[in-house]
Design a protein around this motif. Structure first.
Motif, mmCIF file in Angstrom:
data_model
loop_
_atom_site.group_PDB
_atom_site.id
_atom_site.type_symbol
_atom_site.label_atom_id
_atom_site.label_comp_id
_atom_site.label_asym_id
_atom_site.label_seq_id
_atom_site.Cartn_x
_atom_site.Cartn_y
_atom_site.Cartn_z
ATOM 1 N N THR A 190 -32.324 -28.166 7.887
ATOM 2 C CA THR A 190 -32.390 -28.745 8.826
ATOM 3 C C THR A 190 -32.243 -28.240 10.091
ATOM 4 O OG1 THR A 190 -31.402 -30.976 8.281
ATOM 5 C CG2 THR A 190 -31.455 -30.660 10.493
ATOM 6 N N ILE A 191 -33.915 -28.246 11.577
ATOM 7 C CA ILE A 191 -33.610 -27.182 12.467
ATOM 8 C C ILE A 191 -33.059 -27.932 13.701
ATOM 9 C CG2 ILE A 191 -35.197 -25.677 13.791
ATOM 10 C CD1 ILE A 191 -36.781 -25.743 11.612
ATOM 11 N N THR A 192 -31.429 -27.778 13.689
ATOM 12 C CA THR A 192 -31.356 -28.204 15.049
ATOM 13 C C THR A 192 -31.407 -27.017 16.609
ATOM 14 O OG1 THR A 192 -29.179 -26.955 15.342
ATOM 15 C CG2 THR A 192 -29.807 -29.951 14.030
ATOM 16 N N PHE A 193 -30.744 -27.608 17.192
ATOM 17 C CA PHE A 193 -31.092 -27.406 18.853
ATOM 18 C C PHE A 193 -30.432 -25.905 18.311
ATOM 19 C CE2 PHE A 193 -29.281 -25.585 22.840
ATOM 20 C CZ PHE A 193 -30.671 -25.157 23.472
ATOM 21 N N GLU A 194 -29.464 -25.966 18.229
ATOM 22 C CA GLU A 194 -28.018 -25.082 18.023
ATOM 23 C C GLU A 194 -28.847 -23.879 16.678
ATOM 24 O OE1 GLU A 194 -27.202 -28.221 17.568
ATOM 25 O OE2 GLU A 194 -26.205 -28.075 19.605
ATOM 26 N N ILE A 195 -29.020 -24.516 16.081
ATOM 27 C CA ILE A 195 -29.535 -23.099 15.105
ATOM 28 C C ILE A 195 -31.100 -22.719 15.648
ATOM 29 C CG2 ILE A 195 -31.034 -22.732 12.688
ATOM 30 C CD1 ILE A 195 -29.265 -25.056 11.653
ATOM 31 N N TRP A 196 -31.544 -22.926 16.264
ATOM 32 C CA TRP A 196 -32.562 -22.476 16.922
ATOM 33 C C TRP A 196 -32.321 -21.661 17.974
ATOM 34 C CZ3 TRP A 196 -37.304 -22.483 15.797
ATOM 35 C CH2 TRP A 196 -38.825 -21.648 16.764
ATOM 36 N N GLN A 197 -31.534 -21.886 19.010
ATOM 37 C CA GLN A 197 -30.725 -21.186 19.933
ATOM 38 C C GLN A 197 -29.655 -19.689 19.038
ATOM 39 O OE1 GLN A 197 -27.815 -22.998 22.498
ATOM 40 N NE2 GLN A 197 -28.680 -21.798 24.274
ATOM 41 N N GLY A 198 -29.778 -21.116 17.910
ATOM 42 C CA GLY A 198 -28.634 -19.238 17.227
ATOM 43 C C GLY A 198 -29.505 -18.234 16.776
ATOM 44 N N LEU A 199 -30.846 -18.270 16.788
ATOM 45 C CA LEU A 199 -32.173 -17.971 16.330
ATOM 46 C C LEU A 199 -32.448 -16.892 16.634
ATOM 47 C CD1 LEU A 199 -34.134 -16.872 13.646
ATOM 48 C CD2 LEU A 199 -35.063 -18.512 14.714
ATOM 49 N N PHE A 200 -32.523 -17.413 18.377
ATOM 50 C CA PHE A 200 -32.966 -16.366 19.289
ATOM 51 C C PHE A 200 -31.906 -15.888 19.612
ATOM 52 C CE2 PHE A 200 -36.777 -19.115 18.178
ATOM 53 C CZ PHE A 200 -38.193 -17.745 17.994
ATOM 54 N N ALA A 201 -30.764 -16.151 20.221
ATOM 55 C CA ALA A 201 -29.369 -15.063 20.436
ATOM 56 C C ALA A 201 -29.136 -13.566 19.875
ATOM 57 C CB ALA A 201 -28.277 -16.473 20.296
ATOM 58 N N SER A 202 -29.640 -13.172 19.549
ATOM 59 C CA SER A 202 -29.750 -12.037 18.353
ATOM 60 C C SER A 202 -30.578 -10.966 19.060
ATOM 61 C CB SER A 202 -29.279 -11.851 17.130
ATOM 62 O OG SER A 202 -30.731 -12.478 16.686
ATOM 63 N N LEU A 203 -30.108 -10.161 19.575
ATOM 64 C CA LEU A 203 -30.983 -9.113 20.081
ATOM 65 C C LEU A 203 -32.189 -8.701 19.384
ATOM 66 C CD1 LEU A 203 -30.980 -7.259 22.624
ATOM 67 C CD2 LEU A 203 -30.021 -5.221 21.494
ATOM 68 N N TRP A 204 -32.372 -8.316 18.093
ATOM 69 C CA TRP A 204 -32.884 -7.952 17.068
ATOM 70 C C TRP A 204 -34.367 -8.955 17.553
ATOM 71 C CZ3 TRP A 204 -35.302 -10.354 13.022
ATOM 72 C CH2 TRP A 204 -34.113 -11.433 12.483
ATOM 73 N N MET A 205 -33.985 -9.980 17.375
ATOM 74 C CA MET A 205 -34.847 -11.728 17.166
ATOM 75 C C MET A 205 -35.254 -11.518 18.684
ATOM 76 S SD MET A 205 -36.589 -13.692 15.477
ATOM 77 C CE MET A 205 -37.293 -15.258 15.676
ATOM 78 N N LYS A 206 -34.505 -11.266 19.913
ATOM 79 C CA LYS A 206 -35.637 -11.241 20.900
ATOM 80 C C LYS A 206 -36.269 -10.084 21.309
ATOM 81 C CE LYS A 206 -31.731 -13.378 23.722
ATOM 82 N NZ LYS A 206 -30.789 -13.334 25.119
ATOM 83 N N VAL A 207 -36.080 -8.714 20.646
ATOM 84 C CA VAL A 207 -36.843 -7.796 20.886
ATOM 85 C C VAL A 207 -38.226 -8.092 19.609
ATOM 86 C CG1 VAL A 207 -36.926 -5.106 19.742
ATOM 87 C CG2 VAL A 207 -35.108 -5.629 20.999
ATOM 88 N N PHE A 208 -38.261 -7.824 18.912
ATOM 89 C CA PHE A 208 -39.238 -8.554 17.775
ATOM 90 C C PHE A 208 -40.107 -9.225 18.594
ATOM 91 C CE2 PHE A 208 -40.287 -10.546 13.058
ATOM 92 C CZ PHE A 208 -41.338 -9.819 13.227
ATOM 93 N N THR A 209 -39.891 -11.265 19.305
ATOM 94 C CA THR A 209 -40.468 -12.003 19.846
ATOM 95 C C THR A 209 -41.200 -11.011 20.850
ATOM 96 O OG1 THR A 209 -39.027 -13.916 19.110
ATOM 97 C CG2 THR A 209 -40.292 -13.859 21.259
ATOM 98 N N PHE A 210 -40.130 -10.109 21.415
ATOM 99 C CA PHE A 210 -40.859 -9.400 22.544
ATOM 100 C C PHE A 210 -42.331 -8.690 22.451
ATOM 101 C CE2 PHE A 210 -41.216 -6.663 26.127
ATOM 102 C CZ PHE A 210 -41.929 -6.930 27.061
ATOM 103 N N ALA A 211 -41.912 -7.518 21.662
ATOM 104 C CA ALA A 211 -42.902 -7.113 20.703
ATOM 105 C C ALA A 211 -44.067 -7.774 19.934
ATOM 106 C CB ALA A 211 -41.881 -6.209 19.686
ATOM 107 N N THR A 212 -43.837 -9.110 19.520
ATOM 108 C CA THR A 212 -45.044 -10.000 18.946
ATOM 109 C C THR A 212 -45.368 -10.307 20.304
ATOM 110 O OG1 THR A 212 -43.343 -10.040 17.309
ATOM 111 C CG2 THR A 212 -45.397 -12.131 17.503
ATOM 112 N N LEU A 213 -45.174 -10.520 21.569
ATOM 113 C CA LEU A 213 -45.639 -11.037 22.511
ATOM 114 C C LEU A 213 -46.417 -9.927 23.147
ATOM 115 C CD1 LEU A 213 -42.546 -13.406 24.496
ATOM 116 C CD2 LEU A 213 -45.071 -13.821 23.693
#
Length: 115
Positions: A42-65
């Motif tokens: 189940t994907i909730t807003f809290e889980i989704w926000q938690g996924l993108f709250a970590s620094l490594w995921m922000k860097v990975f997503t930005f590298a992808t962008l």
């Protein structure tokens, strides 16, 4: 033979390597997100926000962008040089589409770091 590395001319080998590298980054992000969706019941807003709250995921997503922006820029140049023969029209279309790709990356950056 000495070559000028600061030249603005296109280099076929550089484009080839850039396309393959950016494709790998995009592919890795896609596989990671696919695994995330398949393993999270189940994907909730809290889980989704938690996924993108970590620094490594922000860097990975930005590298992808950034990879998407580079991939689009090279791909558009290749397609436009093949199909749009008028240099002025091609330059205008290329400028507008590159500006749009850059805008998407900037908006993605603000959205990403706003989490």
């Amino acid at each position: 033979m000495v070559t000028n590395q600061a030249a603005l001319k296109r280099n076929g080998v550089q484009d080839f390597v850039s396309l393959r590298t950016t494709a790998l980054v995009i592919f890795a992000f896609t596989i990671y997100m696919l695994c995330f969706f398949l393993t999270t019941p189940t994907i909730t807003f809290e889980i989704w926000q938690g996924l993108f709250a970590s620094l490594w995921m922000k860097v990975f997503t930005f590298a992808t962008l950034v990879s998407i922006m580079i991939h689009v820029r090279i791909g558009l140049w290749q397609v436009l040089t093949d199909y749009v023969k008028n240099p002025g029209l091609r330059a205008t279309i290329q400028f507008l589409l590159n500006l749009l790709a850059f805008g998407y990356s900037v908006v993605g950056l603000f959205v990403l770091w706003g989490v």
